[in-house]
Design a protein around this motif. Structure first.
Motif, mmCIF file in Angstrom:
data_model
loop_
_atom_site.group_PDB
_atom_site.id
_atom_site.type_symbol
_atom_site.label_atom_id
_atom_site.label_comp_id
_atom_site.label_asym_id
_atom_site.label_seq_id
_atom_site.Cartn_x
_atom_site.Cartn_y
_atom_site.Cartn_z
ATOM 1 N N GLY A 1 0.810 -1.204 0.000
ATOM 2 C CA GLY A 1 0.000 0.000 0.000
ATOM 3 C C GLY A 1 0.845 1.257 0.000
ATOM 4 N N ALA A 2 1.945 1.239 0.729
ATOM 5 C CA ALA A 2 2.830 2.402 0.777
ATOM 6 C C ALA A 2 3.452 2.691 -0.580
ATOM 7 C CB ALA A 2 3.922 2.181 1.828
ATOM 8 N N ILE A 3 3.880 1.637 -1.293
ATOM 9 C CA ILE A 3 4.463 1.812 -2.621
ATOM 10 C C ILE A 3 3.410 2.320 -3.608
ATOM 11 C CG2 ILE A 3 5.269 0.496 -4.618
ATOM 12 C CD1 ILE A 3 7.530 1.196 -2.852
ATOM 13 N N ARG A 4 2.178 1.824 -3.486
ATOM 14 C CA ARG A 4 1.110 2.303 -4.370
ATOM 15 C C ARG A 4 0.907 3.809 -4.208
ATOM 16 N NH1 ARG A 4 -1.597 -2.587 -3.024
ATOM 17 N NH2 ARG A 4 -2.762 -1.500 -1.368
ATOM 18 N N LEU A 5 0.916 4.281 -2.972
ATOM 19 C CA LEU A 5 0.748 5.718 -2.731
ATOM 20 C C LEU A 5 1.889 6.514 -3.356
ATOM 21 C CD1 LEU A 5 -0.422 6.056 1.001
ATOM 22 C CD2 LEU A 5 -1.783 6.389 -1.071
ATOM 23 N N ALA A 6 3.116 6.049 -3.156
ATOM 24 C CA ALA A 6 4.278 6.772 -3.679
ATOM 25 C C ALA A 6 4.224 6.857 -5.199
ATOM 26 C CB ALA A 6 5.565 6.090 -3.217
ATOM 27 N N ARG A 7 3.899 5.750 -5.851
ATOM 28 C CA ARG A 7 3.827 5.752 -7.306
ATOM 29 C C ARG A 7 2.670 6.619 -7.810
ATOM 30 N NH1 ARG A 7 4.999 -0.767 -7.878
ATOM 31 N NH2 ARG A 7 7.282 -0.635 -7.734
ATOM 32 N N LEU A 8 1.552 6.580 -7.089
ATOM 33 C CA LEU A 8 0.412 7.401 -7.473
ATOM 34 C C LEU A 8 0.769 8.885 -7.388
ATOM 35 C CD1 LEU A 8 -2.641 7.392 -8.214
ATOM 36 C CD2 LEU A 8 -3.102 7.542 -5.742
ATOM 37 N N ALA A 9 1.484 9.271 -6.321
ATOM 38 C CA ALA A 9 1.881 10.669 -6.159
ATOM 39 C C ALA A 9 2.843 11.104 -7.257
ATOM 40 C CB ALA A 9 2.516 10.866 -4.786
ATOM 41 N N ASP A 10 3.796 10.251 -7.585
ATOM 42 C CA ASP A 10 4.720 10.578 -8.674
ATOM 43 C C ASP A 10 3.971 10.746 -10.000
ATOM 44 O OD1 ASP A 10 7.098 10.865 -7.351
ATOM 45 O OD2 ASP A 10 8.075 9.116 -8.254
ATOM 46 N N ALA A 11 3.051 9.820 -10.274
ATOM 47 C CA ALA A 11 2.306 9.875 -11.532
ATOM 48 C C ALA A 11 1.417 11.117 -11.600
ATOM 49 C CB ALA A 11 1.460 8.612 -11.693
ATOM 50 N N ALA A 12 0.914 11.554 -10.431
ATOM 51 C CA ALA A 12 0.041 12.728 -10.394
ATOM 52 C C ALA A 12 0.828 14.029 -10.457
ATOM 53 C CB ALA A 12 -0.818 12.695 -9.128
ATOM 54 N N GLY A 13 2.141 13.948 -10.272
ATOM 55 C CA GLY A 13 2.963 15.147 -10.324
ATOM 56 C C GLY A 13 2.859 16.029 -9.098
ATOM 57 N N VAL A 14 2.382 15.468 -7.976
ATOM 58 C CA VAL A 14 2.301 16.256 -6.747
ATOM 59 C C VAL A 14 3.554 16.033 -5.913
ATOM 60 C CG1 VAL A 14 -0.209 16.118 -6.737
ATOM 61 C CG2 VAL A 14 1.105 14.437 -5.419
ATOM 62 N N TRP B 1 12.870 12.901 1.550
ATOM 63 C CA TRP B 1 12.003 12.342 2.594
ATOM 64 C C TRP B 1 10.585 12.213 2.079
ATOM 65 C CZ3 TRP B 1 14.877 16.931 4.428
ATOM 66 C CH2 TRP B 1 16.137 16.578 4.923
ATOM 67 N N ASP B 2 10.434 11.427 1.014
ATOM 68 C CA ASP B 2 9.159 11.349 0.309
ATOM 69 C C ASP B 2 8.410 10.067 0.668
ATOM 70 O OD1 ASP B 2 10.670 9.414 -0.978
ATOM 71 O OD2 ASP B 2 10.739 10.458 -2.901
ATOM 72 N N LEU B 3 7.344 9.785 -0.067
ATOM 73 C CA LEU B 3 6.550 8.593 0.216
ATOM 74 C C LEU B 3 7.323 7.310 -0.038
ATOM 75 C CD1 LEU B 3 3.068 9.714 -1.150
ATOM 76 C CD2 LEU B 3 3.618 9.171 1.232
ATOM 77 N N PHE B 4 8.298 7.345 -0.935
ATOM 78 C CA PHE B 4 9.146 6.160 -1.128
ATOM 79 C C PHE B 4 9.998 5.909 0.118
ATOM 80 C CE2 PHE B 4 8.279 7.265 -5.584
ATOM 81 C CZ PHE B 4 7.874 6.017 -6.063
ATOM 82 N N ALA B 5 10.497 6.980 0.742
ATOM 83 C CA ALA B 5 11.217 6.832 2.016
ATOM 84 C C ALA B 5 10.280 6.272 3.079
ATOM 85 C CB ALA B 5 11.794 8.176 2.450
ATOM 86 N N GLY B 6 9.038 6.743 3.091
ATOM 87 C CA GLY B 6 8.060 6.199 4.025
ATOM 88 C C GLY B 6 7.799 4.730 3.794
ATOM 89 N N ALA B 7 7.800 4.316 2.528
ATOM 90 C CA ALA B 7 7.573 2.905 2.204
ATOM 91 C C ALA B 7 8.693 2.022 2.739
ATOM 92 C CB ALA B 7 7.440 2.732 0.689
ATOM 93 N N ARG B 8 9.932 2.535 2.743
ATOM 94 C CA ARG B 8 11.040 1.746 3.304
ATOM 95 C C ARG B 8 10.798 1.459 4.788
ATOM 96 N NH1 ARG B 8 14.488 5.408 0.292
ATOM 97 N NH2 ARG B 8 14.915 6.514 2.237
ATOM 98 N N GLY B 9 10.272 2.442 5.508
ATOM 99 C CA GLY B 9 9.985 2.228 6.920
ATOM 100 C C GLY B 9 8.912 1.192 7.142
ATOM 101 N N VAL B 10 7.860 1.245 6.323
ATOM 102 C CA VAL B 10 6.785 0.246 6.420
ATOM 103 C C VAL B 10 7.332 -1.135 6.104
ATOM 104 C CG1 VAL B 10 4.554 -0.479 5.491
ATOM 105 C CG2 VAL B 10 5.015 1.958 5.861
ATOM 106 N N GLN B 11 8.200 -1.220 5.096
ATOM 107 C CA GLN B 11 8.792 -2.509 4.742
ATOM 108 C C GLN B 11 9.580 -3.092 5.901
ATOM 109 O OE1 GLN B 11 12.367 -2.621 2.247
ATOM 110 N NE2 GLN B 11 11.356 -4.086 0.924
ATOM 111 N N LEU B 12 10.370 -2.265 6.589
ATOM 112 C CA LEU B 12 11.174 -2.783 7.694
ATOM 113 C C LEU B 12 10.282 -3.292 8.824
ATOM 114 C CD1 LEU B 12 14.020 -3.273 8.763
ATOM 115 C CD2 LEU B 12 13.943 -0.999 9.810
ATOM 116 N N ALA B 13 9.211 -2.557 9.121
ATOM 117 C CA ALA B 13 8.289 -3.009 10.165
ATOM 118 C C ALA B 13 7.623 -4.323 9.767
ATOM 119 C CB ALA B 13 7.243 -1.932 10.427
ATOM 120 N N GLU B 14 7.254 -4.435 8.517
ATOM 121 C CA GLU B 14 6.615 -5.653 8.007
ATOM 122 C C GLU B 14 7.570 -6.840 8.097
ATOM 123 O OE1 GLU B 14 5.317 -6.168 3.627
ATOM 124 O OE2 GLU B 14 3.633 -5.162 4.611
ATOM 125 N N LEU B 15 8.821 -6.630 7.700
ATOM 126 C CA LEU B 15 9.807 -7.707 7.779
ATOM 127 C C LEU B 15 10.136 -8.047 9.226
ATOM 128 C CD1 LEU B 15 12.209 -6.678 4.879
ATOM 129 C CD2 LEU B 15 10.707 -8.685 4.943
#
Length: 389
Positions: free
Chosen positions: A127-140, A357-371
């Motif tokens: 879910g975190a990666i989906r948000l990051a990619r969506l934000a990049d695609a939207a140009g925000v 410090w973007d949503l991709f950085a946030g996704a790395r944190g979620v990944q570490l917690a998940e692992l």
């Protein structure tokens, strides 16, 4: 940026969701956005001034109205979609409970708003990666709160690393936590959802994202994790005084292997009584020196002045070990950590430029917690891959 011009600067309207909670209220609304407003705004490189203007969003109309009255805020709403459809709103900020964040941030991105949010950014890595990619695609433009990097103690550590003080870093030891009351005879200091897995609670989900970016920025990326998650207090009482089953972990004990060979050990617990100088302490040991940093202070001991302790349990200790360390001077002004990152993000929204410090950085944190949770469940060490963008 769609910010509006005014007689005294450029107005940037920020929809702030979740600021009725303790962290959102004190750190983000009062000590960051309202502090900037009350200081007259944020000076930009071109000489203009950016004036943040909050629009409060949430579910509790009574609390929102009271905050607006207390702080002189013109607008508040319980209808997120209406706020997001307002073209005068430039930025969406989210400090809600974790279980509500992903959907709200997705709606904000779809509405074309720049987004800034607390962590964890989503319930899972996908879910975190989906948000990051969506934000990049939207140009925000998008950012995730990584406040620990801007604490005085951590900034002093960063300065020591940059100056080569440690030589080769051998290990990092982190101790974080405090006793969160169960809620029966004393009210809990944290909301009850923190202890329900179905609501996105758990100390690993909360704190591992912090440890990911602190370790990455100062000492190197985490490449392996071995963790033990525990629910030490299985029964707690909620805000209405009703007992409930605590299904989320309230303690996490982890060993992180870092790129380059250093080892980081972190104990994170809401079921520990504090016998430290600060609620967070990091000890870094290197070939040339060591340091102990907290939220604000940092003490060091260089190789050249390291004493020669001798193990002898048969006599009382003759050394005052704490007195053998030297305090690192401030050598500058350290503002509120949350406000400092808010200033950087708002400048990024206004001016563009690199932003890590973007949503991709946030996704790395979620990944570490998940692992970490998976490592605990499977009882083994796991590799931590670099997440795909």
């Amino acid at each position: 940026m769609t910010a509006r011009e005014s007689a005294d600067g450029t107005v940037l309207r920020i929809a702030m969701n979740g600021v009725t909670g303790r962290m959102g209220h004190h750190q983000h609304l009062v000590r960051s956005v309202l502090a900037l407003r009350d200081e007259g705004g944020l000076p930009l490189a071109d000489g203009t001034v950016l004036r943040p203007e909050p629009v409060l969003v949430g579910r509790d109309a009574r609390k929102l109205a009271e905050l607006a009255r207390r702080y002189g805020i013109d607008e508040w709403s319980c209808d997120l979609d209406t706020v997001l459809s307002d073209p005068s709103v430039d930025v969406y900020f989210d400090a809600q409970a974790t279980c509500a964040r992903e959907d709200a941030v997705r709606r904000a991105i779809t509405a074309g708003k720049h987004v800034y949010c607390e962590k964890p950014v989503a319930r899972d890595h996908a879910g975190a990666i989906r948000l990051a990619r969506l934000a990049d695609a939207a140009g925000v433009r998008h950012g995730v709160v990584q406040d620990k990097l801007f604490l005085p103690g951590i900034r002093k550590l960063e300065r020591l690393v940059a100056g080569g003080f440690f030589g080769r870093v051998l290990s990092v030891r982190g101790e974080f936590g405090y006793w969160v009351f169960e809620g029966d005879w004393q009210s809990a200091q944290r909301p009850s959802w923190n202890y329900r897995a179905a609501d996105g609670g758990g100390i690993a989900a909360d704190m591992f994202p912090h440890w990911e970016y602190v370790l990455r920025e100062l000492f190197g990326p985490v490449r392996t994790v071995q963790a033990q998650l525990s629910t030490h207090l299985p029964r707690r009482w909620d805000e209405q005084g009703k007992p409930y089953e605590a299904t989320a972990d309230d303690a996490a004990y982890a060993v992180f292997g870092l790129e380059g060979g250093a080892v980081a050990q972190f104990n994170s617990s809401w079921a520990v009584r504090v016998h430290r100088d600060e609620l967070l302490e990091l000890q870094v040991d290197g070939t040339d020196g060591s340091a102990v940093a907290g939220l604000r202070g940092c003490r060091v001991q260089h190789r050249s002045v390291t004493p020669r302790p001798v193990w002898n349990p048969d006599v009382p200790a003759a050394d005052d070990f704490r007195a053998q360390w030297q305090e690192v001077p401030d050598n500058g002004e350290f503002g509120n950590a949350f406000k400092t990152q808010w200033e950087l993000f708002l400048r990024h929204v206004a001016q563009g430029g690199p932003w890590r410090w973007d949503l991709f950085a946030g996704a790395r944190g979620v990944q570490l917690a998940e692992l970490g949770a998976r490592s605990s469940a499977e009882g083994r060490r796991l590799d931590v891959p670099e997440p795909a963008r």
